[in-house]
Design a protein around this motif. Structure first.
Motif, PDB file in Angstrom:
ATOM      1  N   GLU A 218      48.185  43.655  38.432  1.00  0.00           N
ATOM      2  CA  GLU A 218      47.305  42.623  37.887  1.00  0.00           C
ATOM      3  C   GLU A 218      46.392  42.058  38.975  1.00  0.00           C
ATOM      4  N   GLN A 221      43.695  44.627  39.617  1.00  0.00           N
ATOM      5  CA  GLN A 221      42.694  44.624  38.543  1.00  0.00           C
ATOM      6  C   GLN A 221      41.728  43.467  38.711  1.00  0.00           C
ATOM      7  N   ARG A 222      42.272  42.294  39.036  1.00  0.00           N
ATOM      8  CA  ARG A 222      41.458  41.104  39.177  1.00  0.00           C
ATOM      9  C   ARG A 222      40.483  41.251  40.348  1.00  0.00           C
ATOM     10  N   THR A 225      37.740  43.870  39.594  1.00  0.00           N
ATOM     11  CA  THR A 225      36.784  43.355  38.615  1.00  0.00           C
ATOM     12  C   THR A 225      35.846  42.331  39.253  1.00  0.00           C
ATOM     13  N   VAL A 246      36.254  48.123  35.713  1.00  0.00           N
ATOM     14  CA  VAL A 246      37.653  48.441  35.453  1.00  0.00           C
ATOM     15  C   VAL A 246      37.811  48.792  33.974  1.00  0.00           C
ATOM     16  N   GLN A 248      39.622  49.614  30.520  1.00  0.00           N
ATOM     17  CA  GLN A 248      40.845  49.095  29.904  1.00  0.00           C
ATOM     18  C   GLN A 248      41.617  50.179  29.167  1.00  0.00           C
ATOM     19  N   SER A 249      40.909  51.134  28.576  1.00  0.00           N
ATOM     20  CA  SER A 249      41.572  52.170  27.790  1.00  0.00           C
ATOM     21  C   SER A 249      42.337  53.114  28.714  1.00  0.00           C
ATOM     22  N   GLY A 270      40.282  53.224  36.461  1.00  0.00           N
ATOM     23  CA  GLY A 270      41.208  53.039  35.351  1.00  0.00           C
ATOM     24  C   GLY A 270      42.603  53.454  35.739  1.00  0.00           C
TER      25      GLY A 270
END
Lengths: 314, 314, 314, 314
Positions: A218, A221-222, A225, A246, A248-249, A270
């Motif tokens: 997490e 990801q943050r 992004t 980033v 999501q799928s 990803g």
């Protein structure tokens, strides 16, 4: 997307590759083949011209900035020291990286900035055929096939990454050393493959952080992004809306679907997830002929202008 | 290579998937979809039938051998204990592995036999579309594209590898535990991609040995080239001339050129070289619908017959 | 080129496909699957709504204009008679053609306008996978392969071509007949194949003219290059700069290089040369999801607005 | 299917291409590039050697048999007259056809034998990349693309077809004329395309018969299915079980599924149906590197041996 040449392009005059004909150019882009780029660019540089090169020849030169615009734009500032060392008034030579290096370093830079040094990076690529030029890869080698080898590519990825993620030395230091101090504590292992894709290099990456415990998925990801680059801050025309997208799928990024995001100058990441061997693994995609080649050169030039490093030809 | 069905195939009778119709079969091959394979195979096993299954459902079962014939044929011997535990006279259930697991474990087994335990394995695959069945992968997903995700595949590779490379427990031990003791000291990290190849999974692998210093590239080449399997010793009809072919050219293995070697039951390995992060890296190729599927099932059956483990139906 | 949805698209509200929810729409685009388009469009038409449809269901209807915007925009004028026959105030139903028909008729229309009726047309297509929708064509059917058959496609090409190239009947005539009078003296023979191309249908065409001697290759080149359409004259936003681009290089048109010319609404024609059997042969390319589908619908709508045929919803 | 070279192949000695080194060869196969084949083959022929050539250079020579073994094996008998004209004892030169010609003429020969002369043939091909040799077609030209042009190919198809389907002149006649009398009443129009297929040329054909009414689809199916060739009657080792396979499924032939039938020496025909412009149309498939190249050469040699036309080297 392919479109016909406009008449503006069609009416360009082609000149012999001799510095004499280019003295009026504020900026020169070199997309020469490496078999000739070394000598030509050296001659242009000696003639005090400002060159942005996509060729591999001078990338590892001790006083040559190797710049991926959305990763290490600060290396452009070394143009000042380069001019001093080479006794140039307005000339300089800036190179951009190998296509597969470019996508990787943007993401690694974001991670390094936020979480400190990486101790290990394992990257495996699935590279597009356009990376080999034209005619390049024979169709008999790639249709219903994978080529598990690209000559010289793995070395380039391993070495260029360490230079790009490294530091510019201070003026005092750089009198005795190269201008650039590559990372020494990060180990990089690259495996490069060619696959049946027209444009867009996909790279599967596992990383280990020096800091333990490693950041969580997490947090990563943050950070990815939120990552911003100088090209955005300085308002460069070709700056991507975001240097890193980033996805999501779970089945993204995919080259045909994601390579054109933000004009090809963004890297899409990803599948960020824990790696049972190192710390974290993910998959990234870079448009090899935009950020991985000409796009980097252009954005580097825009950055140099914005930073006041380009002096007009008289 | 595609050839028309012979009339022998055309005149086969298709029966309902009920054990009643199969009581005269010495050996049964299950290529069922996993949505039904679990229950059907359980019913067949309960009816004391001898089943070789390609389905994933029972692979991780505590008393089910998971066998890649050129890697862990010795696990077939656990059929004896399986019969005891399940009170069967002649029935048994043997599974073969996931297609991408199959190629990996043959090479890892050869390394482990020669050099002792591996501490880490990072593998990244480029898998053929035939692995997804028919209609399987949409052409819009794979033409000029890579899909960086195959649902459930990475878990299968990571878990199955540890079981296959592990030990069969002694009869005493296995009364309280599973028949199979998976490796615990080896960490496996898998990343699975789909590429535009019809048949043949390519896998880029980096390994770290528990033993340090690690064996040299030359030692590894020698060991892989010399590797022999029970199917050869026992003279099985479908045994490959060599379970592992070591490619000499730096741009091999390639799926279209190498997948059919030795009838598809050999694994081709190339590009063996040091890994800057782990110890050694290499690229391997396995024919996903032969050794990775039906070919394993058939060779497992030939092995079981050669080992005297198959009892004819009355 | 693939780009992410904008937030404007993301915030659109999806409604049930019932005319009640669409009464405020000036124009409705139907991209429904043919399994439901027939009934839904009939209901919408009955509700006095203005529909531009990409579905095949109503194309051959006696009072339904079948319009390729750069070929037979004059057929849109029959909206007036359609309203009379169906007692509608502002509603109408206009269809666009099959994707492979669209490219063919633009070129044939230009030839027919300049040189009079054609007596025979033989066309063979190499169609892109996007024409089959998603998931559509299985990758196992198209990788390293050609599918020499597309269900229903050849009939559509043969029949739709004759309607599109035909006349709108006068008001008097059309009280007893269909509004549209298809060509009767032109014979069309179509063969449709699917090939491993993402977007862009390539069509090899041979034609015979009623007029003999037939026009020369040079005359045909001149006529195709000079061809203009109503969408240009009326200044429609999506009108191509030229409805037909004549390629000069002998190896063009090619789908990947030429499909995006003029936003996908132009047809590229090349290799115009004598045919030893009929009179002249050539190869054309049409972007099957632009002029061959949604692009036609949108340009038809722009034409209808420009011609004053669309009445705003109250 | 690709398999490694056997040691028998690996131990072959490569000699300079000079007749001196080949005097002990009963039969010589020439697979030379057309840039050198003309002169080399002429020198070999002059040295009284027996040559089967795949090169295009001598195909249209007045006393050179151009033979597709399953179509016009009777043209081999002209070897006798060729020797007389060129004053040779045991030497001769036989060529096989262009790859795309080979599949076409087998089917046309069967039709002509059964139903008399054809008045017109329109053929459009979708040819495999292997037809262009290695490196041949650039991957950037064929991935997600079609190349609608193959230099010289259409001429070859049009001209070779007429020679192959024509007659061998009687000894009396051929003293003043070429040995071969090509068809004059049949018009052939060819359009050649390259598609992303590894092996196997697909051809869409429309034909018109001189005889009217034309034969029915059923009659044609029967005749093609029943067609036999000399290679079968004479018991040649490489003779296909049937020279023509008639596919029943509407979506066949397909290159990947049908190219290997009968070892690649059979032509598969499907989709036989009326043509609205000419009489009948159908799609055929030929393996371009077997019957379309080396396979023809080998079968021609087997035929020549079986017919007693080959005299051993002393």
């Amino acid at each position: 997307m392919n479109v016909p040449y406009t008449s503006a392009v069609g009416s360009l005059v082609v000149q012999e590759c001799n510095p004499i004909h280019f003295s009026e150019c504020d900026i020169i882009f070199s997309g020469l083949d490496s078999s000739v780029a070394g000598d030509v660019e050296s001659a242009f540089l000696k003639a005090d011209l400002a060159i942005f090169s996509n060729a591999k020849n001078h990338r590892m030169g001790g006083n040559i900035p190797l710049v991926v615009p959305t990763a290490n734009a600060d290396h452009l500032d070394a143009i000042v020291q380069q001019r001093q060392q080479l006794s140039l008034q307005r000339g300089f030579l800036v190179t951009n990286s190998n296509c597969s290096t470019s996508g990787l370093v943007v993401v690694l830079k974001a991670l390094q900035d936020a979480f400190g040094p990486l101790s290990a990076v394992i990257v495996q690529t699935m590279q597009a055929i356009s990376g080999a030029g034209y005619p390049g890869v024979s169709s008999l080698d790639i249709l219903d096939n994978v080529i598990p080898y690209i000559s010289g590519e793995e070395d380039k990825m391993e070495v260029e990454t360490l230079k790009i993620l490294g530091q510019v030395r201070s003026t005092t230091e750089s009198q005795q050393h190269d201008l650039f101090e590559p990372l020494t504590e990060t180990k990089v292992s690259a495996t490069c493959n060619r696959v049946a894709v027209v444009d867009g290099h996909t790279e599967c990456v596992s990383v280990k952080f020096a800091r333990q415990p490693a950041p969580s998925v997490e947090e990563i990801q943050r950070v990815l992004t939120a990552y911003k680059c100088d090209a955005q801050t300085l308002g460069c025309f070709s700056a991507p809306l975001a240097p890193i997208c980033v996805a999501q799928s779970p089945d993204r990024p995919q080259p045909r679907l994601d390579r054109d995001i933000h004009g090809g100058n963004a890297v899409t990441v990803g599948r960020i997830r824990p790696c049972p061997v190192l710390d974290v693994k993910f998959t990234l995609l870079v448009h090899n002929t935009v950020l991985g080649a000409a796009g980097s050169g252009i954005l580097n030039a825009e950055l140099a202008v914005a930073k006041g490093l380009v002096r007009p030809a008289q």
